[in-house]
Design a protein around this motif. Structure first.
Motif, PDB file in Angstrom:
ATOM      1  N   LYS A 107      -5.827  78.058  52.214  1.00  0.00           N
ATOM      2  CA  LYS A 107      -5.166  78.154  53.521  1.00  0.00           C
ATOM      3  C   LYS A 107      -4.037  77.145  53.652  1.00  0.00           C
ATOM      4  O   LYS A 107      -3.006  77.435  54.258  1.00  0.00           O
ATOM      5  CB  LYS A 107      -6.193  77.952  54.636  1.00  0.00           C
ATOM      6  N   SER A 152     -15.331  83.922  57.928  1.00  0.00           N
ATOM      7  CA  SER A 152     -15.717  82.876  58.892  1.00  0.00           C
ATOM      8  C   SER A 152     -16.825  81.952  58.365  1.00  0.00           C
ATOM      9  O   SER A 152     -17.484  81.264  59.149  1.00  0.00           O
ATOM     10  CB  SER A 152     -16.163  83.494  60.225  1.00  0.00           C
ATOM     11  N   GLU A 192      -6.190  86.748  70.207  1.00  0.00           N
ATOM     12  CA  GLU A 192      -6.235  86.773  68.740  1.00  0.00           C
ATOM     13  C   GLU A 192      -5.947  88.183  68.236  1.00  0.00           C
ATOM     14  O   GLU A 192      -6.491  89.160  68.754  1.00  0.00           O
ATOM     15  CB  GLU A 192      -7.623  86.314  68.255  1.00  0.00           C
TER      16      GLU A 192
END
Ligand SMILES: Nc1ncnc2c1ncn2[C@@H]1O[C@H](COP(=O)(O)OP(=O)(O)OP(=O)(O)O)[C@@H](O)[C@H]1O
Ligand SMILES: [Mg+2]
Length: 320
Positions: A107, A152, A192
């Motif tokens: 990321k 997640s 989102e």
């Protein structure tokens, strides 16, 4: 056409099941669905479990194209190892190159590339250990997550932190559990969205999907909400045209920034002024029908699951 379907043999998957309780089931269902879609389109499917002998097996199978559905053998990061192996063959495969997967898996690397391309992304700091000093420019609330995971994993009710004490507790926990740096980001708590992109030379962006957290315990995607598929969604998202064009334009820029191929899914959130912030880009988005966002968005854009799988296969085949 003969299609080699490379998949994770979950019997050999030694990953700690408590870290990723949902992953195995999802992988198996996805592979079954892709196989069926290819067969519905009259392709001959040769199943190739991903392991260190797979290159010989693929060569002997004499396939025209490879559909790579392997999201890692033991860890998510190994999805890149599999792609690295596939690159040694002279057979086109669906999806991005090794370097692009590495950019997307990490990321922090994606965020560096986003910033270079002028794509807004939350301010952040990478913690290699829990003794590092917090960057004074970062503003609470912050979110703490593993630097290279997905689905997640590592994100629960306590991941959004409001003070240094809880920040360091979470940083320590993430580093110890996942054996990787913890990424600390400013928490961007507005709407989102996730955005699906398909293509190679020409890119197509699907209808944007909004994730809806009403009646949820958190306003962000925890591992349990994700595994239970408990959040709501709206697709196409109810947004004005200006925002839609902006999101799609940034999403395509993100795709190009990482030099991606064939497909990807970009996650983005708005701040309270409706400014978008790009969180990450998934270089191997989930393809489980009825569960994963990517096929949901394709369907809402008029592309059935079977057509989607065929389109991806042909994108790769046309590179031969
Ligand atoms: N900086 C942030 N601000 C607000 N919410 C965030 C931020 N980073 C992550 N989140 C929340 O956490 C969720 C998971 O984060 P992220 O997408 O980075 O992880 P992931 O595990 O790679 O996701 P995926 O399931 O898409 O692979 C997001 O969907 C979002 O709800
Ligand atoms: Mg995500």
């Amino acid at each position: 056409m003969r299609v080699g379907l490379v998949y994770t043999d979950t019997n050999k998957n030694t990953r700690n099941i408590s870290i990723d309780p949902h992953g195995t089931k999802q992988m198996n269902k996805t592979v079954e669905a892709i196989k069926l879609a290819l067969e519905n389109k009259n392709y001959e499917v040769i199943m190739i479990p991903a392991d260190i002998d797979m290159l010989t097996r693929i060569k002997n199978a004499n396939v025209d194209v490879i559909f790579n559905a392997c999201t890692g053998i033991r860890t998510k990061k190994e999805q890149a190892n599999v792609v690295g192996m596939l690159e040694l063959l002279d057979i086109p495969f669906v999806g991005s190159s090794l370097s692009s997967h590495i950019f997307g898996l990490h990321k922090e690397i994606s965020k560096v590339l986003f910033r270079k391309m002028g794509i807004p992304t939350p301010n952040s700091q990478l913690f290699y250990n829990a003794d590092m000093k917090l960057d004074g420019n970062l503003r609470f609330p912050l979110i703490v997550k593993p630097e290279h995971e997905g689905s997640s994993l590592g994100i629960d009710e306590k991941s959004v932190v409001y003070n240094e004490k809880t920040l360091y507790e979470k940083v320590r926990e993430v580093i110890n559990t996942f054996n990787q740096p913890a990424l600390v980001e400013e928490y961007v708590g507005g709407r989102e969205f996730t955005i699906g992109i398909i293509g190679d030379k020409e890119l197509k962006v699907f209808e944007i999907l909004e994730v809806i957290y009403s009646k949820m315990e958190t306003n962000f995607m925890t591992v349990s909400i994700k595994a239970k598929d408990a959040a709501g969604f709206e697709c196409p998202a109810n947004i004005d045209e200006e925002l839609e064009l902006k999101l799609k334009d940034y999403a395509k820029k993100a795709f190009r920034a990482l030099e991606l191929r064939d497909y990807a899914r970009v996650d983005v959130r708005l701040d309270k002024f409706n400014n978008p912030f790009f969180i990450e880009i998934n270089t191997l988005p989930g393809l489980e029908p009825g569960y994963s966002d990517f096929p949901k968005m394709a369907e809402k854009s008029g592309i059935s699951y079977d057509d989607l799988i065929e389109e991806l296969t042909l994108l790769a085949y046309n590179r031969r």
